[in-house]
Structure formats: structure tokens, C-alpha cells
Scaffold this active site. Structure first.
Site, mmCIF file in Angstrom:
data_model
loop_
_atom_site.group_PDB
_atom_site.id
_atom_site.type_symbol
_atom_site.label_atom_id
_atom_site.label_comp_id
_atom_site.label_asym_id
_atom_site.label_seq_id
_atom_site.Cartn_x
_atom_site.Cartn_y
_atom_site.Cartn_z
ATOM 1 N N LYS A 1 -41.765 48.388 40.441
ATOM 2 C CA LYS A 1 -41.970 47.561 39.250
ATOM 3 C C LYS A 1 -43.172 46.675 39.482
ATOM 4 O O LYS A 1 -43.525 46.383 40.629
ATOM 5 C CB LYS A 1 -40.739 46.684 39.019
ATOM 6 C CG LYS A 1 -40.585 46.193 37.615
ATOM 7 C CD LYS A 1 -39.889 47.241 36.763
ATOM 8 C CE LYS A 1 -39.792 46.852 35.319
ATOM 9 N NZ LYS A 1 -38.824 47.716 34.611
ATOM 10 N N ASP B 1 -43.129 47.576 30.070
ATOM 11 C CA ASP B 1 -41.901 46.772 30.060
ATOM 12 C C ASP B 1 -42.210 45.634 29.070
ATOM 13 O O ASP B 1 -43.146 45.774 28.268
ATOM 14 C CB ASP B 1 -41.574 46.263 31.481
ATOM 15 C CG ASP B 1 -40.141 45.757 31.621
ATOM 16 O OD1 ASP B 1 -39.233 46.571 31.829
ATOM 17 O OD2 ASP B 1 -39.917 44.529 31.508
HETATM 18 N N1 GLU Z 1 -39.564 49.391 32.025
HETATM 19 C C1 GLU Z 1 -38.658 50.460 31.736
HETATM 20 C C2 GLU Z 1 -37.370 50.272 32.526
HETATM 21 O O1 GLU Z 1 -36.932 49.151 32.719
HETATM 22 C C3 GLU Z 1 -39.290 51.835 31.847
HETATM 23 C C4 GLU Z 1 -39.972 52.156 33.133
HETATM 24 C C5 GLU Z 1 -40.758 53.476 33.116
HETATM 25 O O2 GLU Z 1 -40.784 54.141 32.099
HETATM 26 O O3 GLU Z 1 -41.316 53.787 34.162
HETATM 27 O O4 GLU Z 1 -36.725 51.187 32.952
#
Ligand code: GLU
Length: 448
Positions: free
Chosen positions: A129, A169
């Protein structure tokens, strides 16, 4: 504080000691460890190889300066993060969050959750992340672009199709992914589609990726209902938030026969007893990037309550789709009192531990985000598949794959909960199933 098994307590204490002040990370780790007692009892090999201790320490943590120039010619400095948490199952995968509250503890909690969520999808993606404390609110188009370019000017050296694949996100949507991808392409001189997901449909993106997190949460909830012999028909649903996840959760709940009677933004809630008008909501939030007050002004019978608590609107099903720790013990008590039967997390960790405990005591079905909101990242993995094969699938085909993945996650949670003696406990099922999948891969790959 801890009712943890002794071995797990040591791990937890080490996490607290090593990551001081990172309360969201501590909370996310505790929630997982709290479910692993029966697993370490049954499988001593995990503790022997220090799998859990290794899992709690990110493989790599990158923190960087992001200098850029605003519209007034002033130099602005933000902080950028990428936590590459675990790559036992595939390249690090997870979104980027741009929000003023972002700091290491938030990125670590999100990255940690992502490991298990991604494992649950059954697709070959590790967990990571990133993000920045940049606040996009009130920034011009040009400022957002220059910020994204500055952010990628450092990030590009750490990511890649086989290494680390960021996405969106909170605060990072199609527009930002476009600027980030453009800068990556410019610096590397490579059209490497697979380096980012959430791309636009005309340049390597996947159908359904925009809708996927909200749709997935609605599908997951439908499976919970099905397992109880019920459906969305006649159900009143409250969704918190009014961003990407919330909007597409509303859309799919309505398609599946439920009625969403309230949603919210950071200043209050809108109550619309006839059911949220999705076209109007999309126009206000997506087209105009406006506030929900505008929705209420333009919609007969809808009311906006400044500082109103969305969880006070009576419902059968609650879908928290805004942000971490938005639904606390007080809110949970109100939901229980009003007869709410199911809570499924569209956001990451929106329910506090006290809320989760109250739901369990009251027999409310609780589906944790790492299961219920996995549709977003799952569809990102489908985007990676399409990029790798230079293919693009239809909306229908992609959505069918998403629905199939969500049904699979649901069933795996229930089966695992049953296997470990806690039938119907989705949190146990999700944490244990996600953990064992990653842990087995880590054992196979040796001490690395
Ligand atoms: N931010 C999204 C999550 O919390 C998607 C992450 C992504 O698609 O890599 O899963």
C-alpha cells in the site's frame, strides 16, 4: 489488553514496541492475531518458522519527499510512502491513498490488511500500500497533475509489472492514475501497462474496475443473504460515504433488489426514504465533484442533516464504505437497537473492535473488509491478466468473473470458520483462510 495465545502475545508486543504510535496498524494486527489461536494450536510449523513474526514486519518500507510547485508558485512539500509488505503470493499489490491523515501507521495497516485480502481472492498478488499526506481537496487540475508527476518521479524506481503494482484508494481515481502512468511512461520510456491498475478504458484499463469494490461488497452481502435463505428484496440498506465504493455499492444493491435509504459525506448524512437517486448522486459526486447538500437540495423528499449520524437511519443492512474506524461502539448499539441484521465492510477496517464485539454479541452477521471489499483488488488482478495477454474483456465477462470471485471468497470464509469451530464467523474465516494461504507459501519459499 490481550486475550491472545501466549506465542501470539509475544508477536503482538513486538509489533507495539517496533511501531510506536501507529495505532491503526496495531489494531489491524491485533484483529488478525486474535483469530489465529486455533491455527497455531493445530499447525506448530507456522510458529517454528516465525511465519507470523515475519508477516508483521514489512519486506520493505519506502518514505520519500514529494516537492512540487502550486498555482501560486510556492514550493510545497509532501511525504510519500510505499510499504511493500509481503510478496509470497505475487508482486506487491495495493492502492495509493492521497489524504491529509496519511502517515506510516495508516499505510502499514492498509498494507497488512491487503496481504490477507489479496490472498483470499485466490489470485497471484502480494500485499502493499502507499500514498501521501497530500490533500487533493480544493487543488486545481494542474496542481493534482504536478503532484502526481512529482510523486511518480520517486516511486517509479520501486515499482514494476513483476515487482509492485499500485492502484487507487481514497483520493486516487482514474484521473490520478492517468497522471501517474503518464509520468512512469515518460521516465522509463516503456509502455508497461501492467505497472498500475485502475487505468482508463482507452489505455489499458479493465471494464468493471471502477465499479468493482462497491459491486463486490453488494455481491458478498447477497451471498450472506442467500446463505440465510433470503435476498435483497425489501431490504433497507444504509451506505456510509459517497465516494467511489459507496456509489457503486448503491448501484448494485438497487440492481439486486434492495433500497439504499441513506449515505453520507464528511460533514453529514442524506436521508432519502424513497431510495437514493443514483443518477443524481453520480452527477453531484462524480461529474461535479460536489457536496451531498446539493443532492438534498435537488431531490424532493430527501433531507441533509449537517453532522447527522448515518447509522441512526434504521436499516436491515449496513455497508460502511467511507473510512477506517467510522463506525464505533455507540453506532453499533444504535444499529443493533434498530434491528440491523448484516454489516459488510466496503471500506478498510471501518468498524472499531468494540463495534465488532457488539455485533457478535447481538448475533449481527459481520463481514470484514478484507473479504467483503476484495472485489476492487480482484478486478485489478483481472486487469493485470488482460494487460499480460494484451487482451481486453467485455463488461459482462469481467463482471461475471468478479461475481464468481466474490462467491468463492464468501464460501471459503464460511467453510474455514466452520472448520475451526466458529460457524458463521466471517472474521475468523477470512483471517484464517487468508493467513494459511500466505503462510504456506512463506514456508515453501524458505526464510527470506
Ligand atoms: N485500494 C483498494 C483496496 O483497498 C484496491 C487496491 C488495488 O486495486 O490494488 O483493496
Amino acid at each position: 489488553m490481550s486475550g491472545l495465545d501466549e506465542k501470539l502475545r509475544d508477536v503482538h508486543e513486538e509489533v507495539l514496541r517496533r511501531n510506536p504510535g501507529e495505532s491503526e496498524f496495531h489494531q489491524a494486527v491485533y484483529e488478525v492475531l486474535d483469530c489465529l489461536g486455533p491455527v497455531v494450536a493445530k499447525h506448530p510449523q507456522y510458529a517454528d518458522a516465525a511465519v507470523i513474526r515475519r508477516l508483521c514486519e514489512p519486506e520493505r518500507q519506502i518514505i520519500f519527499r514529494v516537492p512540487w510547485i502550486d498555482d501560486d508558485g510556492q514550493v510545497q512539500i509532501n511525504r510519500g510512502f510505499r510499504i511493500e509488505f509481503n510478496s509470497a503470493l505475487g508482486p506487491y499489490k495495493g492502492g495509493l491513498r492521497f489524504h491529509p491523515t496519511v502517515y506510516q501507521g495508516i499505510v502499514k495497516f492498509l498494507g497488512f490488511e491487503q496481504i490477507f485480502k489479496n490472498a483470499l481472492t485466490g489470485l497471484p498478488i502480494g500485499g502493499g500500500k502507499g500514498g501521501s499526506d497530500f490533500d487533493p481537496k480544493g487543488r486545481s487540475e494542474g496542481e493534482v497533475m504536478r503532484f502526481c508527476q512529482a510523486f511518480m518521479t520517486e516511486l517509479y524506481r520501486h515499482i514494476g509489472e513483476y515487482t509492485d503494482v499500485p492502484a487507487g484508494d481514497t483520493g486516487v481515481g482514474g484521473r490520478e492514475i492517468g497522471y501517474l502512468f503518464g509520468q512512469y511512461k515518460r521516465i522509463t520510456n516503456r509502455y508497461e501497462s501492467g505497472v498500475l491498475t485502475g487505468k482508463g478504458l482507452g489505455w489499458g484499463g479493465s471494464q468493471v474496475r471502477t465499479e468493482a469494490t462497491g459491486y463486490g461488497t453488494a455481491y458478498f452481502t447477497e451471498e450472506i443473504l442467500r446463505s440465510k435463505g433470503e435476498s435483497f428484496d425489501g431490504k433497507r440498506v444504509v451506505v456510509s460515504g459517497s465516494g467511489n465504493v459507496a456509489i457503486y455499492a448503491v448501484e448494485k444493491v438497487h440492481e439486486l433488489g434492495g433500497t439504499v435509504v441513506a449515505c453520507s459525506d464528511s460533514s453529514g448524512r442524506v436521508h432519502d426514504d424513497k431510495g437514493i437517486d443514483l443518477d443524481l448522486l453520480k452527477e453531484v459526486k462524480l461529474t461535479r465533484r460536489g457536496r451531498l447538500t446539493e443532492y438534498a437540495e435537488r431531490r424532493d423528499g430527501a433531507r441533509y442533516d449537517e453532522a447527522g449520524n448515518v447509522w441512526e437511519v434504521p436499516c436491515d443492512i449496513a455497508l460502511p464504505c467511507a473510512t477506517q474506524n467510522e463506525l464505533n461502539g455507540h453506532d453499533a448499539a444504535v444499529l443493533v437497537r434498530n434491528g440491523c441484521e448484516i454489516v459488510a465492510e466496503g471500506a478498510n477496517m471501518p468498524c472499531t473492535p468494540e463495534a465488532v464485539r457488539l455485533f457478535a454479541e447481538a448475533g449481527v452477521v459481520f463481514a470484514p473488509g478484507k473479504a467483503a471489499n476484495a472485489g476492487g483488488v480482484a478486478t485489478s488482478a483481472l486487469e493485470m491478466q488482460q494487460n499480460a495477454s494484451r487482451d481486453s474483456w467485455t463488461f459482462e465477462h469481467t463482471e461475471e468473473r468478479l461475481a464468481h470471485i466474490m462467491r468463492g471468497i464468501h464460501d471459503r470464509c464460511l467453510e474455514t470458520a466452520e472448520e475451526y469451530g466458529t460457524p458463521g464467523n466471517y472474521a475468523m474465516g477470512a483471517n484464517i483462510a487468508g493467513f494459511t494461504q500466505v503462510a504456506d507459501a512463506m514456508l515453501a519459499l524458505g526464510v527470506i
